[in-house]
Motif scaffolding. Structure first.
Motif, PDB file in Angstrom:
ATOM      1  N   GLU A 193     -12.298  -0.711  -3.138  1.00 36.94           N
ATOM      2  CA  GLU A 193     -12.053   0.419  -3.882  1.00 36.94           C
ATOM      3  C   GLU A 193     -10.692   0.797  -3.598  1.00 36.94           C
ATOM      4  OE1 GLU A 193     -13.020   1.330  -6.711  1.00 36.94           O
ATOM      5  OE2 GLU A 193     -14.591  -0.223  -6.758  1.00 36.94           O
ATOM      6  N   LYS A 194     -10.263   1.161  -2.190  1.00 37.94           N
ATOM      7  CA  LYS A 194      -8.994   1.680  -1.828  1.00 37.94           C
ATOM      8  C   LYS A 194      -7.900   0.951  -2.168  1.00 37.94           C
ATOM      9  CE  LYS A 194      -6.778   3.159   2.472  1.00 37.94           C
ATOM     10  NZ  LYS A 194      -6.974   3.276   4.035  1.00 37.94           N
ATOM     11  N   VAL A 195      -7.985  -0.613  -1.876  1.00 39.58           N
ATOM     12  CA  VAL A 195      -6.862  -1.316  -2.490  1.00 39.58           C
ATOM     13  C   VAL A 195      -6.554  -1.464  -3.870  1.00 39.58           C
ATOM     14  CG1 VAL A 195      -5.889  -3.693  -2.113  1.00 39.58           C
ATOM     15  CG2 VAL A 195      -7.167  -2.887  -0.270  1.00 39.58           C
ATOM     16  N   ARG A 200      -3.643   0.095  -8.901  1.00 39.66           N
ATOM     17  CA  ARG A 200      -4.136   0.523 -10.128  1.00 39.66           C
ATOM     18  C   ARG A 200      -2.977   0.525 -11.225  1.00 39.66           C
ATOM     19  NH1 ARG A 200      -7.693  -0.816 -13.133  1.00 39.66           N
ATOM     20  NH2 ARG A 200      -9.228  -0.740 -11.408  1.00 39.66           N
ATOM     21  N   SER A 201      -1.684   1.143 -10.714  1.00 40.12           N
ATOM     22  CA  SER A 201      -0.565   1.167 -11.610  1.00 40.12           C
ATOM     23  C   SER A 201      -0.219  -0.010 -12.274  1.00 40.12           C
ATOM     24  CB  SER A 201       0.451   2.183 -11.180  1.00 40.12           C
ATOM     25  OG  SER A 201       0.721   1.259  -9.902  1.00 40.12           O
ATOM     26  N   ILE A 202      -0.318  -1.012 -11.562  1.00 39.18           N
ATOM     27  CA  ILE A 202      -0.053  -2.483 -11.880  1.00 39.18           C
ATOM     28  C   ILE A 202      -0.982  -3.070 -12.746  1.00 39.18           C
ATOM     29  CG2 ILE A 202       0.768  -4.873 -11.181  1.00 39.18           C
ATOM     30  CD1 ILE A 202       1.335  -3.734  -8.629  1.00 39.18           C
ATOM     31  N   LEU A 203      -2.316  -2.891 -12.526  1.00 38.61           N
ATOM     32  CA  LEU A 203      -3.423  -3.254 -13.294  1.00 38.61           C
ATOM     33  C   LEU A 203      -3.519  -2.644 -14.912  1.00 38.61           C
ATOM     34  CD1 LEU A 203      -6.341  -3.239 -10.651  1.00 38.61           C
ATOM     35  CD2 LEU A 203      -4.909  -5.335 -11.381  1.00 38.61           C
ATOM     36  N   ASN A 204      -2.941  -1.686 -14.870  1.00 43.21           N
ATOM     37  CA  ASN A 204      -2.707  -0.937 -16.178  1.00 43.21           C
ATOM     38  C   ASN A 204      -1.846  -1.117 -17.114  1.00 43.21           C
ATOM     39  OD1 ASN A 204      -4.946   0.869 -15.298  1.00 43.21           O
ATOM     40  ND2 ASN A 204      -3.531   2.575 -14.760  1.00 43.21           N
ATOM     41  N   GLU A 205      -0.786  -2.129 -16.464  1.00 50.51           N
ATOM     42  CA  GLU A 205       0.104  -2.697 -17.317  1.00 50.51           C
ATOM     43  C   GLU A 205      -0.499  -4.079 -17.914  1.00 50.51           C
ATOM     44  OE1 GLU A 205       2.767  -1.158 -18.420  1.00 50.51           O
ATOM     45  OE2 GLU A 205       2.340   0.405 -17.063  1.00 50.51           O
ATOM     46  N   GLY A 214      -9.332  -5.774 -12.036  1.00 45.32           N
ATOM     47  CA  GLY A 214      -9.333  -5.559 -10.525  1.00 45.32           C
ATOM     48  C   GLY A 214      -8.395  -6.696  -9.775  1.00 45.32           C
ATOM     49  N   ILE A 215      -8.431  -6.532  -8.497  1.00 45.37           N
ATOM     50  CA  ILE A 215      -7.650  -7.691  -7.596  1.00 45.37           C
ATOM     51  C   ILE A 215      -8.451  -8.923  -7.502  1.00 45.37           C
ATOM     52  CG2 ILE A 215      -6.552  -8.049  -5.407  1.00 45.37           C
ATOM     53  CD1 ILE A 215      -6.312  -5.103  -4.901  1.00 45.37           C
TER      54      ILE A 215
END
Length: 647
Positions: A193-195, A200-205, A214-215
Motif C-alpha cells: 500500500e505504501k508504494v 497513485r498520481s500516475i495510476l490515476n492517469e 495498481g502496480i
C-alpha cells in the motif's frame, strides 16, 4: 488565407505576454484533423475505458439499492401438510387452519402465526391406481420454530446434532469460500500500500481499469504478450528506453483464427517507453525520473493527442521488478548491434534494485527517428521542417506549448505511401503529383515525441475555464554547461544555452551564466520554439546526403524475356521507334529541368527562413512559430490546406 493569417497575427501578439501558472482561457481550436482515432490500451486487450472514480458513499448506495432489488424478488412458499396434529419443538400440539386463519395450542402460545400467501384451494392431480377420497378434516399447516444452536466446538468439528440440515452445511461452506476469495490478492499486482500510494498520481492517469488497479509485476505484465510476440529495442535516451512488440514470423503459418491474428498484429503499431522511476526513499531516491515529471508528461501526451504532428497516447502502466527475459534479451541484442547503447544493463543490481519501479508509456509507433534517417532530397527537407513547424504552431495555439528539447532524436518520420517506402521521390513522381506550395511531395509525415522537458497549459475545467501549467525545471537537469564533442553536438549544446538565455533575458545571444530563478521555467516564452527550429533547419541543410540524378521519363529496365519470333523489322518501324525514343528523351529533359527549378525554389525558401531565424540579424518581430507559419502562408510557401487539413 487572409483570415487565418490575421488569426495568427492576433494570437502572436497576445502570446508575447507571459502566462501565469493558473489562468482563465477560452475554448481552444485544433487546426488539422486526425485520420483515425488512436487505439486505446493495446497491451490490455478488450479492456473498457476507465470510468470516473466512484466515491465510498456511492458504492454503499449502489450496494443497498442492489440488495433491495433482490429482496423484492423473494417469494415465500409454504408446503401443505396433510396431518392436522403435530408436536412442536417444545412438545406442544399446534393446528393452523387455512380457512379460519387461527391457531390452536394446548399450552402457552409459542409459535408465531404466519398466514399463507394464497388461501385458495389447491387442486391435486388424481392418480389412476387409487380412487379419489374426500377428506374429513381441514387442511392444516404446521409452523415450527426451532431455536438456533451455536456449537462451542471450533470450525471443522460437528456435535452430531440431528437437527443440523444439509442445506445449512452447504451454506456455511459457500460463506467460507466467499470469505477466502475476498481476501485473495492477485499475484499479478504488488500488494504494498505504501508504494502504491506513492505512484497513485500516475495510476490515476491511466485509461483502463487493469492499469489503474495498481502496480503490476514486470514479469506478469510482460507475460500477457505470450510467445507469439518478439520484443525489440528501438532506441534509448537519458529518460529510459523504447521497445516494440513484433509478431514472430512463424506465427502466421500456424493455424490460428483470423481475429486473433488481427489482435496480435495490432501490437506492432505500438511502442513502449520504459522509464525508471525515482524511489520514495533509499537507493534510487535521488536519480531517475520523478513522479511529478512523468505525470506532467502523461498529461501533456493526453492533452496534445488531438493535434496532428504529435504522438498518439494509448496507456500508462506502472510495473515493479527486474527486466523479464524477453526484454533483457532485446537489450542484449541492441548492445551487440548498436554503438549508442549507453544506459546501464537492466540486469545489474548496482544500477537497478530488485524493487525498481518502472513507468511504461504505451504509444503509437511514430516511425523512424530523424537522427537515424539519411535524407538527401530537398523535398524531404522541406516536408520535415514545415511538418515540425506547423505542429508547433498548432500546439502554441492550443496549449501555449514549448517543446524545449527538439533535437533530431525527438522528431520521428514515416512514409504515407502504402508500401511504407521512404526513398526520395523521382522526377516522374513529382510531376504526377498535384501541388500548389511544394509541401507534401516527399510523402514523409513528422511526429514530435518526448515532452519530458516541455511546457504547456492544459484545460482542467472547461466550464470554469481554468488551466494548469505543466513544466519541468531545466536548471536541475545540468544540460547547459555541456560542451559538444563534434560540430553537430556543439550546435546542439549551444541551442540549449540560447534557449535558456531567451527565457531569462529575452536575448538568445546573452548566454552568460546567470543565477537560477525558481519557477521561471513555468513561464511562457514561445520564441524558444524558433530557437529550436533554427537548429533543426541548420542540421537538415548541413547533413543532407548527395542526391543522385534519376531518369525522369525512362521506364525501369524490364527483365530478360523470350526473343520474339518476328525478326524481320522494317526500316520504317525502326525509324519510327527512333523518333519516339527521341521524343521520350526530350520529355525527360523537360521534366528534369522543371523539377530542378522547383528544387532550387524550395531551397531558396529554406535559406530565407534561416536568415529570418538568425539569432543576431533575424526578424525581431517574429515571436513564435505561429508568426513563421503565417509568414509562409502569406508568401504562398505553404497552402492553407497544408495547415488546416494536415491529416
Amino acid at each position: 488565407m487572409a483570415s487565418i493569417y490575421q488569426t495568427f497575427v492576433d494570437d502572436a501578439s497576445s502570446q508575447r505576454r507571459k502566462a501565469s501558472s493558473t489562468r482563465t482561457s477560452g475554448k481552444r481550436k485544433v487546426y488539422g484533423k486526425r485520420k483515425i482515432d488512436a487505439p486505446r490500451a493495446v497491451f490490455e486487450q478488450r479492456s473498457p475505458a476507465k470510468v470516473r472514480e466512484i466515491t465510498e458513499v456511492e458504492r454503499v448506495q449502489d450496494a443497498v439499492a442492489s440488495l433491495e432489488t433482490k429482496l423484492a424478488r423473494v417469494r415465500i412458499t409454504e408446503s401443505i401438510v396433510e396431518k392436522n396434529e403435530r408436536e412442536n419443538y417444545y412438545g406442544e400440539t399446534i393446528h393452523y387452519s387455512t380457512e379460519s386463519s387461527s391457531y390452536i395450542s394446548d399450552g402457552t402460545p409459542g409459535p408465531v402465526q404466519v398466514p399463507l400467501a394464497d388461501s385458495a384451494p389447491i387442486a391435486e392431480t388424481p392418480q389412476k391406481s387409487a380412487p379419489i377420497t374426500s377428506k374429513k378434516h381441514q387442511t392444516m399447516v404446521e409452523v415450527r420454530i426451532t431455536p438456533r444452536v451455536i456449537p462451542d466446538e471450533p470450525r471443522g468439528q460437528t456435535n452430531g446434532s440431528p437437527t443440523e440440515s444439509s442445506s445449512s452445511k452447504s451454506t456455511s461452506k459457500r460463506n467460507t469460500k466467499k470469505e477466502k476469495s475476498s481476501r485473495r490478492v492477485s499475484s499479478d499486482y504488488v500488494s504494498n500500500e505504501k508504494v502504491t500510494s506513492y505512484v497513485r498520481s500516475i495510476l490515476n492517469e491511466s485509461m483502463s481499469p487493469v492499469a489503474a488497479q495498481g502496480i503490476q509485476r514486470f514479469d506478469a505484465w510482460a507475460a500477457r504478450a505470450g510467445e507469439m510476440l518478439e520484443v525489440v529495442k528501438l532506441a534509448e535516451g537519458s529518460y529510459g528506453e523504447v521497445y516494440k512488440l513484433k509478431l514472430r514470423g512463424d506465427v502466421c503459418e500456424k493455424e490460428i483464427s483470423k481475429s486473433k491474428l488481427v489482435r496480435l498484429r495490432a501490437y506492432g503499431d505500438g511502442v513502449f517507453k520504459v522509464v525508471p522511476l525515482r524511489a520514495q526513499s533509499g537507493p534510487g531516491s535521488k536519480k531517475f525520473t520523478s513522479i511529478e515529471e512523468i505525470v506532467a508528461e502523461i498529461k501533456m501526451l493526453k492533452y496534445l493527442d488531438p493535434i496532428p504532428g504529435f504522438a498518439r497516447f494509448r496507456e500508462i502502466h506502472v510495473v515493479q521488478g527486474r527486466f523479464p527475459k524477453a526484454f533483457q534479451e532485446a537489450w542484449d541484442q541492441y548492445k551487440k548491434t548498436k554503438d549508442d547503447c549507453l544506459n546501464p544493463n537492466p540486469s545489474s543490481k548496482r544500477a537497478y534494485p530488485d524493487s525498481q519501479i518502472w513507468g511504461i508509456v504505451e504509444m503509437d509507433d511514430a516511425g523512424c527517428e530523424l537522427e537515424k534517417f539519411s535524407w538527401s532530397s530537398i523535398f524531404q527537407v522541406y516536408d520535415i521542417f514545415w511538418g515540425v513547424a506547423m505542429a508547433l504552431a498548432r500546439a502554441e495555439e492550443y496549449a501555449l506549448f514549448e517543446h524545449r528539447d527538439l533535437h533530431l532524436g525527438n522528431v520521428c518520420i514515416r512514409s504515407a505511401r502504402p508500401d511504407g517506402c521512404m526513398n526520395p521521390p523521382s522526377d516522374l513522381e513529382i510531376m504526377h503529383q498535384s501541388y500548389s506550395s511544394g509541401f507534401g511531395l516527399s510523402t514523409l509525415e513528422t511526429t514530435l515525441i518526448d515532452y519530458s522537458l516541455s511546457r504547456a497549459e492544459l484545460v482542467i475545467d472547461e466550464a470554469a475555464q481554468l488551466v494548469e501549467t505543466t513544466s519541468s525545471d531545466l536548471d536541475k537537469k545540468q544540460i547547459f554547461d555541456a560542451i559538444g564533442h563534434d560540430e553537430d553536438d556543439a550546435l546542439l549544446r549551444d541551442t540549449y544555452r540560447h534557449m535558456r538565455a531567451q527565457l531569462y533575458s529575452g536575448d538568445p545571444l546573452n548566454t552568460e551564466k546567470t543565477p537560477d530563478v525558481p519557477g521561471i521555467w513555468a513561464e511562457y516564452a514561445p520564441r524558444t520554439n524558433l530557437v529550436w527550429l533554427r537548429f533543426l533547419l541548420k542540421m537538415l541543410l548541413k547533413n543532407r546526403k548527395p542526391e543522385t540524378r534519376k531518369s525522369a521519363g525512362r521506364a525501369m529496365r524490364q527483365p530478360l524475356a523470350p526473343c520474339t519470333p518476328n525478326r524481320d523489322i522494317r526500316k520504317a518501324v525502326k525509324s519510327g521507334k527512333k523518333r519516339e525514343t527521341g521524343q521520350e528523351m526530350t520529355s525527360a529533359e523537360e521534366t528534369y529541368d522543371k523539377v530542378s527549378q522547383l528544387k532550387q525554389t524550395l531551397e531558396d525558401r529554406l535559406n530565407a527562413i534561416l536568415e529570418l531565424l538568425d539569432l543576431e540579424h533575424g526578424d525581431k518581430d517574429m515571436c513564435c512559430t505561429a508568426d513563421l507559419v503565417a509568414f509562409a502562408l502569406d508568401a504562398q510557401w505553404l497552402d492553407e490546406r497544408d495547415f488546416s487539413f494536415a491529416e
